[in-house]
Structure formats: C-alpha cells, structure tokens
Design a protein around this motif. Structure first.
Motif, short mmCIF file in Angstrom:
data_model
loop_
_atom_site.label_atom_id
_atom_site.label_comp_id
_atom_site.label_asym_id
_atom_site.label_seq_id
_atom_site.Cartn_x
_atom_site.Cartn_y
_atom_site.Cartn_z
N VAL A 384 14.08 8.10 -5.82
CA VAL A 384 12.80 8.01 -5.10
C VAL A 384 12.84 8.92 -3.88
CG1 VAL A 384 11.29 6.48 -3.80
CG2 VAL A 384 12.43 5.67 -5.87
N PRO A 385 11.76 9.72 -3.64
CA PRO A 385 11.74 10.57 -2.45
C PRO A 385 11.84 9.72 -1.17
CG PRO A 385 9.99 11.20 -3.98
CD PRO A 385 10.57 9.92 -4.48
N LEU A 386 12.61 10.23 -0.20
CA LEU A 386 12.80 9.51 1.04
C LEU A 386 11.94 10.04 2.17
CD1 LEU A 386 16.69 9.15 0.94
CD2 LEU A 386 14.95 7.53 0.16
N THR A 387 11.35 11.18 2.00
CA THR A 387 10.49 11.77 3.04
C THR A 387 9.31 12.45 2.37
OG1 THR A 387 11.72 13.86 3.01
CG2 THR A 387 12.44 12.18 4.59
N GLY A 388 8.29 12.78 3.20
CA GLY A 388 7.15 13.54 2.71
C GLY A 388 6.07 12.67 2.08
N ARG A 389 5.04 13.34 1.60
CA ARG A 389 3.89 12.65 1.01
C ARG A 389 4.30 11.87 -0.24
NH1 ARG A 389 -1.20 14.79 2.20
NH2 ARG A 389 -1.83 14.36 0.04
N GLU A 390 5.23 12.43 -1.02
CA GLU A 390 5.61 11.76 -2.26
C GLU A 390 6.22 10.39 -2.00
OE1 GLU A 390 6.45 14.74 -1.38
OE2 GLU A 390 5.46 16.11 -2.77
N GLU A 391 6.92 10.24 -0.85
CA GLU A 391 7.57 8.97 -0.56
C GLU A 391 6.56 7.87 -0.28
OE1 GLU A 391 9.06 5.86 2.03
OE2 GLU A 391 7.75 7.51 2.65
N LEU A 392 5.34 8.23 0.21
CA LEU A 392 4.34 7.23 0.55
C LEU A 392 3.68 6.63 -0.68
CD1 LEU A 392 2.63 8.96 3.61
CD2 LEU A 392 4.36 7.16 3.63
N ILE A 393 3.56 7.44 -1.76
CA ILE A 393 2.90 6.94 -2.96
C ILE A 393 3.77 5.85 -3.59
CG2 ILE A 393 1.93 7.54 -5.19
CD1 ILE A 393 0.56 8.82 -2.77
N GLY A 394 3.18 4.65 -3.78
CA GLY A 394 3.90 3.52 -4.33
C GLY A 394 4.55 2.64 -3.28
N ALA A 395 4.48 3.08 -2.00
CA ALA A 395 5.10 2.26 -0.95
C ALA A 395 4.30 0.98 -0.73
CB ALA A 395 5.20 3.06 0.34
N GLU A 396 4.97 -0.05 -0.25
CA GLU A 396 4.33 -1.33 0.03
C GLU A 396 3.87 -1.38 1.49
OE1 GLU A 396 5.47 -6.08 0.01
OE2 GLU A 396 6.79 -4.61 -0.98
N THR A 397 2.69 -1.95 1.70
CA THR A 397 2.12 -2.04 3.05
C THR A 397 1.42 -3.38 3.22
OG1 THR A 397 0.66 -0.95 4.62
CG2 THR A 397 -0.03 -0.93 2.32
N VAL A 398 0.96 -3.66 4.45
CA VAL A 398 0.32 -4.94 4.78
C VAL A 398 -0.99 -4.66 5.51
CG1 VAL A 398 0.53 -7.12 6.01
CG2 VAL A 398 2.54 -6.11 4.93
N ALA A 399 -2.05 -5.38 5.12
CA ALA A 399 -3.35 -5.21 5.78
C ALA A 399 -3.29 -5.81 7.19
CB ALA A 399 -4.45 -5.88 4.96
N LEU A 400 -3.76 -5.03 8.19
CA LEU A 400 -3.77 -5.50 9.57
C LEU A 400 -5.02 -6.31 9.91
CD1 LEU A 400 -2.38 -2.33 11.41
CD2 LEU A 400 -1.17 -4.45 10.84
N GLY A 401 -6.01 -6.29 9.04
CA GLY A 401 -7.23 -7.05 9.24
C GLY A 401 -8.07 -7.04 7.99
N ASP A 402 -9.18 -7.76 8.03
CA ASP A 402 -10.06 -7.77 6.87
C ASP A 402 -10.71 -6.40 6.72
OD1 ASP A 402 -9.36 -10.39 6.63
OD2 ASP A 402 -11.21 -11.17 7.56
N PHE A 403 -10.86 -5.96 5.46
CA PHE A 403 -11.49 -4.67 5.19
C PHE A 403 -13.01 -4.84 5.26
CE2 PHE A 403 -7.51 -3.16 4.60
CZ PHE A 403 -7.36 -1.99 3.86
N SER A 404 -13.67 -3.87 5.86
CA SER A 404 -15.13 -3.87 5.94
C SER A 404 -15.65 -2.67 5.19
CB SER A 404 -15.58 -3.81 7.40
OG SER A 404 -16.97 -3.69 7.48
N ALA A 405 -16.46 -2.91 4.16
CA ALA A 405 -17.02 -1.84 3.32
C ALA A 405 -15.92 -1.02 2.69
CB ALA A 405 -17.96 -0.95 4.13
#
Length: 463
Positions: A384-405
């Motif tokens: 898995v890429p460790l740096t760059g744009r490729e590393e972000l695709i598929g990464a896990e994240t958390v919503a900081l608030g409710d999405f609007s639209a």
C-alpha cells in the motif's frame, strides 16, 4: 639410561625416515605404472563421422578430433564423410587444418550411397588420403550464394570471381597431393560428378575400399606426405577408436542450419529495432541480442570463440541489469540463457568435466538472485502506498459533523478535510475515502462488516 633413551629415539627416527622413503618409492612406482597403463600400447586410428553439411559446428567437431589424434599420437585419423556441401568459409578453415595436421587424415566417403558433393569434394582433394566406397560419388563443386544468382551484371561478375577462386583453391589442393587437377577444375566450372571407380581410374582419389577393414588393409605401408614430411602408414592390427558427434556438435549444427541461421538473424534484427522503437520493453532487446550473436556465429561472421564470449558477457550484463532495471525477470532469464549458451560455445571437450559444475553453479546462483529480485519487486508493487494521493484512496476517516447537502468535514490522518458524500452522514460516522479532487475527498459510509474487512485488507496491503 640417558644414552639408551637417545639411541632409542635415533633408531625410531631412522625407522620412520626409511618408511617414508619406502612410501615415496612405492607411490612413484604406482604413478609410473598408471601412466604406462594410460599410454596406448597399440597403434590407434581415430574415426570421426561427418554426415551433415559442412558448417561451423561440424568444422569444430573435426578440428577437435584432429587435435585429439595429434595429442594421442594416433597413427591416422579417418573422417567417414557423407555431405551435400556446406559453407565455403567453414570448408576453407577445415581444409587448412587438414593440410597442417601432424597426423595423416584419411577422408573416406561411406557408406554406399553417400556423397562428397560441393564442399565435400574440396575436403577430399585437401586430404592426404582420399578414399571412397563403391556406390558413392563426388563432384558438383560449383560455389553458389545462399540466395541464388541474379541476372544483373554485378551478380554475374561476383559469380565469376567465386568460380575462379574455387578453381584456384581446388587445383592447389590437387597439386599438393598429386591428383587430377584438370577434373577438379571441371567439377567447379561444370559441376561434374564421378562415381568411386571412375574417380580412382582418373586419379581423383587414392583408394576404393568396401569397408573400414578393407581400407586399413590397403593403407598399410602406404607413404603419405604431411606438412612436416613423408610418413609411412602402419595399419595392420590397428585399434580403431570411434568418436561420433556429441550433443554440443548437434546443438551447434542446429543453429548453423541455413534456415535456422537466417531466422536467427531476422529475429535479432527486428528484436533490436522494436527495442529501439519502444525503449524499456526489454523482451525484444533480450531475444534480439541473443539471436543476433547466434546468427552471426552461424554465418561465420563471428568465430565460435567470439560468439561464445559475446554471449557470456551479454548474459552477465543482463543478470546485473535485472537489479537496476526491474523487468519481472525478462533481463535475468535472458541473461541466464545467454550465459549458458555462450559457455557451451566456449566449452572445450578437454575441460568439459570441470566446466559444467562452474556453468551450472553460476547459472543456479543467477537464477536464485533473479527469483529473489522478482519476488522483492512483486512485494513492493503490492504494498500500500505510504505517501501521496494514492495513499489517501481507501483510507478510513471520521465525520466531524453532520453533512449538509452532501457536504461536510472529516478527520483524515489528524487533519480536517472538506468532504462530499451522502446526505445521511452524521457526526462520528466512520467513512472510507473513495476519490480525491483537489482538497476535497469523496467518502462513503462503512458498515460494521465492511470495517473489519477493510482493516484486514489494509494491514495486508491489498486495498
């Protein structure tokens, strides 16, 4: 008491010294007996079989046989010949070796139905003794080009030069051994042929023999002119040692076949052209380089030694190049093949026993290095890429608030990112990044089952 001890030690020393001399004497005697046992106690005739076209491979086979006969002090060397002809350059070099040989060479056209056509006729004339079996023939010694003759003036002039050169060559051989030079010229200019009995009657050959026994009987007591003087053959009760072509000669003969040789040249040429047109492809260049060297050897542009050395060097360069130019094994496999083929070309029968372990060991080490390099490359590419744009695709994240639209903020690698996604995303939802556009990521919610699977895949480097 002291004197007694000293005398005992002196006696023991003399005893061991005498024993040492006795062992040395015994070892020397055994060595002398071994040498005498290896030395031929009877006269020997080395018999070779040349039943193929005269090409670099068969030339090498006969030349090695002549050297072996000379080193073994053989009484004579017999070449059992059946050939449709062959390459002019190979014929010339073989004829030169026969003329310069220190052992009498007998060229014997056999069995019945065999022929010594084209280049074979030249070899018969070059040999100190020329013999044939009833039912065989020789002749048709007109030189021709591989692609046939054209009708233009330049081609006709070149053909005339080849004819005159062939006439001069075969007349020189005939005059060297006191044979019919006029008929030899006729065989070149008019492609004339003779059977065995006619050839004997017209002083083209020296002996007509029904078999090898008859040949040995007729040669006994015959005087033969060699490069270093005249010798008298003694072939009564002579031991015959037959050595046929080995696998190396068979392999080289296949490469030297005109059709195969021409194909190798074409493959070599177009392989290099494709490699230059698309640099980095590597496979056409590897195949083209090996094929071109083999083709040049087959057409005698390169000698067997130069072709072998070139292939060995090319193979080593390819094997080393695999470490710096990863090609998923193309360079390494081609390098091993080139190294082994080149080593076979360079291998001499005298040291083949020592050469094979070296060749095999080097090839195995190179193959192990190649396997290690390919496995490392595959492992790196799957990581898995460790740096760059490729590393972000598929990464896990958390919503900081409710999405609007369909828009909101997420926490990605400890940083706040703008995000796009479904409208029903709420604060604390676990998300996966599916795309990146500028500084905005596209996310999608992760179900509980997907989260576990995703974590495993991410750890394994297969996302």
């Amino acid at each position: 008491m002291v004197n007694s001890t000293v005398d005992t030690r002196r006696f023991s020393t003399r005893r061991w010294r005498c024993l040492g001399w006795l062992v040395c004497l015994l070892a020397g005697s055994l060595l002398a007996l071994a040498v005498l046992a290896q030395s031929p106690g009877t006269k020997q005739a080395l018999v070779l079989t040349l039943d193929d076209s005269i090409n670099p491979a068969t030339r090498d086979y006969v030349e090695r046989g002549i050297r072996r006969a000379e080193s073994n002090n053989a009484e004579l060397l017999v070449i059992e010949l059946d050939t449709p002809g062959g390459q002019v350059e190979s014929m010339r070099r073989l004829a030169q070796t026969i003329l310069a040989a220190k052992v009498p060479v007998v060229t014997y056209v056999t069995p019945s139905g065999a022929r010594a056509a084209s280049a074979g006729t030249y070899l018969l004339y070059a040999s100190p003794v020329a013999a044939m079996t009833p039912g065989t023939h020789l002749g048709s010694a007109t030189p021709v080009t591989l692609g046939g003759e054209d009708e233009d003036a330049n081609s006709q002039a070149m053909h005339r030069k080849m004819i005159e050169d062939g006439v001069a060559t075969i007349r020189g051989y005939a005059e060297r051994h006191g044979r019919n030079a006029d008929w030899a010229e006729q065989a070149v200019r008019e492609a004339a042929n003779l059977d065995a009995q006619d050839a004997l009657d017209r002083n083209v050959i020296d002996v007509v023999a029904s078999d090898l026994d008859d040949l040995m009987a007729q040669l006994d007591g015959r005087q033969v002119a060699l490069a270093d003087g005249v010798t008298t053959l003694s072939t009564q009760d002579i031991e015959r040692v037959r050595e046929g072509p080995d696998w190396r000669t068979a392999l080289l003969s296949l490469i030297a076949n005109p059709v195969v040789a021409y194909g190798l040249l074409l493959i070599g040429f177009y392989g290099l052209v494709f490699e230059l047109a698309s640099p980095g492809t590597l496979v056409p260049g590897v195949v083209g380089g090996i094929s071109l060297l083999l083709g040049l050897f087959a057409f005698q542009v390169l000698s067997i030694d130069l072709a072998g050395l070139g292939l060995v060097l090319l193979g080593l360069v390819m094997i080393v190049g695999e470490a710096f130019l990863p090609s998923f094994g193309a360079l390494g496999a081609g390098g091993i093949a080139a190294f082994v083929i080149g080593s076979v070309l360079l291998m001499d029968e005298a040291n083949s026993a020592a050469a094979w372990p070296l060749i095999g060991g080097t090839a195995l080490i190179a193959a192990g290095f190649l396997l290690w390099a390919v496995m490392r490359l595959i492992k790196v590419r799957r990581r898995v890429p460790l740096t760059g744009r490729e590393e972000l695709i598929g990464a896990e994240t958390v919503a900081l608030g409710d999405f609007s639209a369909g828009r909101g903020k997420v926490l990605l690698h400890g940083e706040r990112w703008r995000a796009r996604g479904q409208a029903d995303i709420h604060k604390g939802d676990r998300l996966r990044v599916t795309a990146l556009e500028g500084l905005t990521v596209t996310v999608t919610p992760l179900a509980d089952g997907d989260i576990e699977c995703f974590d495993d895949d991410h750890e394994k480097g297969t996302t």
